[in-house]
Design a protein around this motif. Structure first.
Motif, PDB file in Angstrom:
ATOM      1  N   UNK A  70       0.838  -1.205   0.000  1.00 46.75           N
ATOM      2  CA  UNK A  70       0.000   0.000   0.000  1.00 46.75           C
ATOM      3  C   UNK A  70       0.873   1.256   0.000  1.00 46.75           C
ATOM      4  N   UNK A  71       1.930   1.263   0.791  1.00 52.50           N
ATOM      5  CA  UNK A  71       2.833   2.411   0.813  1.00 52.50           C
ATOM      6  C   UNK A  71       3.490   2.627  -0.548  1.00 52.50           C
ATOM      7  N   UNK A  72       3.926   1.538  -1.161  1.00 52.54           N
ATOM      8  CA  UNK A  72       4.592   1.657  -2.466  1.00 52.54           C
ATOM      9  C   UNK A  72       3.638   2.194  -3.522  1.00 52.54           C
ATOM     10  N   UNK A  73       2.390   1.760  -3.472  1.00 53.53           N
ATOM     11  CA  UNK A  73       1.422   2.202  -4.473  1.00 53.53           C
ATOM     12  C   UNK A  73       0.949   3.627  -4.256  1.00 53.53           C
ATOM     13  N   UNK A  74       0.761   3.998  -3.016  1.00 55.00           N
ATOM     14  CA  UNK A  74       0.170   5.302  -2.730  1.00 55.00           C
ATOM     15  C   UNK A  74       1.188   6.408  -2.486  1.00 55.00           C
ATOM     16  N   UNK A  75       2.409   6.051  -2.129  1.00 57.18           N
ATOM     17  CA  UNK A  75       3.440   7.058  -1.896  1.00 57.18           C
ATOM     18  C   UNK A  75       4.608   6.932  -2.865  1.00 57.18           C
ATOM     19  N   UNK A  76       4.571   5.886  -3.678  1.00 51.07           N
ATOM     20  CA  UNK A  76       5.633   5.663  -4.677  1.00 51.07           C
ATOM     21  C   UNK A  76       7.008   5.789  -4.024  1.00 51.07           C
ATOM     22  N   UNK A  77       7.200   5.018  -2.942  1.00 52.08           N
ATOM     23  CA  UNK A  77       8.421   5.145  -2.152  1.00 52.08           C
ATOM     24  C   UNK A  77       9.034   3.775  -1.867  1.00 52.08           C
ATOM     25  N   UNK A  78      10.260   3.806  -1.449  1.00 51.74           N
ATOM     26  CA  UNK A  78      10.930   2.594  -0.989  1.00 51.74           C
ATOM     27  C   UNK A  78      10.482   2.321   0.443  1.00 51.74           C
ATOM     28  N   UNK A  79      10.215   1.059   0.731  1.00 54.27           N
ATOM     29  CA  UNK A  79       9.751   0.677   2.071  1.00 54.27           C
ATOM     30  C   UNK A  79      10.770  -0.258   2.719  1.00 54.27           C
ATOM     31  N   UNK A  80      11.215   0.133   3.914  1.00 56.54           N
ATOM     32  CA  UNK A  80      12.140  -0.690   4.688  1.00 56.54           C
ATOM     33  C   UNK A  80      11.395  -1.189   5.921  1.00 56.54           C
ATOM     34  N   UNK A  81      11.412  -2.496   6.130  1.00 59.69           N
ATOM     35  CA  UNK A  81      10.739  -3.076   7.287  1.00 59.69           C
ATOM     36  C   UNK A  81      11.682  -3.084   8.491  1.00 59.69           C
ATOM     37  N   UNK A  82      11.144  -2.689   9.641  1.00 61.30           N
ATOM     38  CA  UNK A  82      11.913  -2.711  10.880  1.00 61.30           C
ATOM     39  C   UNK A  82      11.211  -3.607  11.881  1.00 61.30           C
ATOM     40  N   UNK A  83      11.915  -4.616  12.355  1.00 64.75           N
ATOM     41  CA  UNK A  83      11.359  -5.585  13.297  1.00 64.75           C
ATOM     42  C   UNK A  83      12.074  -5.442  14.636  1.00 64.75           C
ATOM     43  N   UNK A  84      11.314  -5.277  15.688  1.00 64.37           N
ATOM     44  CA  UNK A  84      11.873  -5.169  17.032  1.00 64.37           C
ATOM     45  C   UNK A  84      11.658  -6.488  17.769  1.00 64.37           C
ATOM     46  N   UNK A  85      12.739  -7.109  18.167  1.00 66.86           N
ATOM     47  CA  UNK A  85      12.655  -8.314  18.985  1.00 66.86           C
ATOM     48  C   UNK A  85      12.629  -7.880  20.446  1.00 66.86           C
ATOM     49  N   UNK A  86      11.430  -7.857  21.017  1.00 68.76           N
ATOM     50  CA  UNK A  86      11.266  -7.469  22.421  1.00 68.76           C
ATOM     51  C   UNK A  86      10.836  -8.671  23.269  1.00 68.76           C
ATOM     52  N   UNK A  87      11.140  -9.865  22.754  1.00 72.52           N
ATOM     53  CA  UNK A  87      10.828 -11.069  23.506  1.00 72.52           C
ATOM     54  C   UNK A  87       9.454 -11.629  23.218  1.00 72.52           C
ATOM     55  N   UNK A  88       8.894 -11.305  22.049  1.00 74.66           N
ATOM     56  CA  UNK A  88       7.570 -11.801  21.697  1.00 74.66           C
ATOM     57  C   UNK A  88       7.547 -13.290  21.382  1.00 74.66           C
ATOM     58  N   UNK A  89       8.719 -13.885  21.211  1.00 74.09           N
ATOM     59  CA  UNK A  89       8.795 -15.326  20.960  1.00 74.09           C
ATOM     60  C   UNK A  89       9.435 -15.620  19.616  1.00 74.09           C
ATOM     61  N   UNK A  90      10.267 -16.651  19.579  1.00 73.35           N
ATOM     62  CA  UNK A  90      10.987 -16.993  18.347  1.00 73.35           C
ATOM     63  C   UNK A  90      10.050 -17.346  17.212  1.00 73.35           C
ATOM     64  N   UNK A  91       8.902 -17.961  17.543  1.00 73.23           N
ATOM     65  CA  UNK A  91       7.977 -18.358  16.481  1.00 73.23           C
ATOM     66  C   UNK A  91       7.448 -17.150  15.712  1.00 73.23           C
ATOM     67  N   UNK A  92       7.429 -15.990  16.368  1.00 74.36           N
ATOM     68  CA  UNK A  92       6.959 -14.779  15.701  1.00 74.36           C
ATOM     69  C   UNK A  92       8.004 -14.214  14.733  1.00 74.36           C
ATOM     70  N   UNK A  93       9.261 -14.619  14.910  1.00 78.39           N
ATOM     71  CA  UNK A  93      10.343 -14.046  14.120  1.00 78.39           C
ATOM     72  C   UNK A  93      10.844 -14.975  13.018  1.00 78.39           C
TER      73      UNK A  93
END
Length: 401
Positions: A23-46
């Motif tokens: 959605x960001x790429x289509x509506x803002x025509x921009x590069x999107x970088x994903x940032x994931x924070x490991x705050x102990x939510x569990x390995x299965x989530x990562x």
């Protein structure tokens, strides 16, 4: 849409943020970088989250291990204040948001992004927490909140959006509960909980054993506290995160730390949630037990005042404000004498302090005894009470004239 070149998205790998990337790429025509924070939510989530972000259209995915820093620099300072929101909530989600937002901002500045994005809805507290932190740390960056802009309003719409673009997604149409987890707690909202007359069912609890099914034999843990921080458990020195992880295991087994609460959100909506904070509940009991020994009446009363105010500031997303930092500093000062050892009994949902001691203790058996002693003259109390109640005495005498 304003011109955006590169945006850093707080990415979880769930349905919402998977749809946000295209959605960001289509509506803002921009590069999107994903940032994931490991705050102990569990390995299965990562597991596989980087591949999932790239498959959704992200140009890169950064994963930051924030577990130890979160416990040391956010949870421990909050614990010293005694912050409990509305008398029950140990602020599990609230305490994770400042460090996630801070790390996201640092990532954006490092890679030269000009915008930040989050997947919070327009009804909740998290949008305020993220954007409050963004404003305090990097006001020059544009903030994009898709849930306040797009016309996708259901899980079905989001799934259809991804399917039309051939973007793989493991999410299903049915999602009964909304959950958020980190090293400190796990929360569950939605489903049967939306009707306050419904009792929570077994699906509302994720970590902890049902107290009725917990072991029939109590277990004790010994917690060593230094200057308001847990430094060792059961005789073993531990880092903040490791101490929490260890106590989580103990608390989970005995059904410790469950609450079912209807809380007041900052935006004015009441919401109901089942929260589980097993290790945190044990830590909180340990710190409060040592405080009982070492803080005098006025100091303890002030610490309670700090805790009440800090609970609202943390809940409301005002961590990076002078007032919040001042309260944390004041609590840290009071905690300098909060050193001691506590033994806590864990049994069927209850964490009960059974033993406590401190070299800084103001408790004196000689003064407190009901037996005969040589350190306290009962007759002295009369003069104290007369002076203590002098204003009331004068007021009463005036009314009799």
């Amino acid at each position: 849409m304003s011109k955006i070149n590169k945006v850093v998205l707080a990415y979880s790998g769930g349905l919402d943020t998977s749809a946000i990337i295209p959605w960001l790429k289509e509506n803002y025509d921009c590069e999107v970088v994903a940032f994931v924070a490991d705050v102990g939510q569990g390995e299965e989530e990562l597991v596989g989250i980087e591949e999932k972000a790239i498959a959704s259209g992200a140009s890169a995915c950064y994963i930051a291990d924030l577990k130890e820093e979160m416990v040391k620099d956010y949870i421990y300072p909050s614990l010293k204040t005694g912050a409990i929101y509305e008398g029950k909530y140990l602020l599990g989600t609230s305490m994770a948001r400042p460090i996630i937002a801070k790390a996201q901002v640092e990532c954006a500045l490092e890679i030269g992004a000009d915008a930040l994005c989050h997947g919070c809805t327009g009804k909740g507290n998290d949008q305020v927490r993220f954007e409050g932190a963004f404003a305090a740390l990097a006001p020059q960056l544009t903030v994009i909140a898709p849930w306040r802009e797009w016309n996708l309003r259901s899980r079905e719409a989001l799934l259809d959006y991804l399917a039309e673009r051939n973007i793989p997604c493991t999410a299903s149409l049915e999602k009964i509960y909304s959950r958020d987890a980190n090293a400190w707690h796990v929360s569950t909202e939605g489903g049967v909980l939306e009707n306050t007359w419904n009792a929570p069912n077994e699906l509302c609890w994720v970590w902890t054993k049902d107290p009725q099914q917990a072991p029939d034999v109590a277990e004790t843990v010994s917690v060593l506290v230094e200057k308001g921080e847990v430094v060792a458990v059961d005789g073993k020195p531990m880092t903040p995160y490791n101490a929490l992880h260890y106590l989580n295991g103990k608390g989970i087994e005995h059904g410790i730390g469950r609450i079912d609460i209807v809380e007041n959100r900052l935006v004015g909506i009441k919401s109901r949630g089942c929260y589980e904070t097993p290790g945190g509940t044990i830590m909180m009991e340990a710190l409060r037990a040592v405080e009982q020994l070492v803080l005098d009446k006025e100091s303890f009363e002030f610490r309670q005042t700090i805790g009440l105010k800090a609970s609202h500031l943390i809940y409301d997303g005002r961590w990076f404000t002078p007032l919040c930092q001042s309260l944390l500093a004041a609590a840290n000062t009071l905690a300098q004498d909060v050193t001691g050892e506590v033994v806590i009994q864990l049994y069927k949902g209850q964490a009960t302090v059974t033993q406590k001691r401190s070299l800084n203790s103001l408790y004196s058996e000689e003064f407190a005894t009901f037996g005969e002693d040589d350190v306290y003259d009962h007759s002295h109390a009369g003069g104290f009470i007369r002076l203590y109640s002098l204003a009331s005495r004068i007021r009463a005498l005036n009314s009799q004239k």
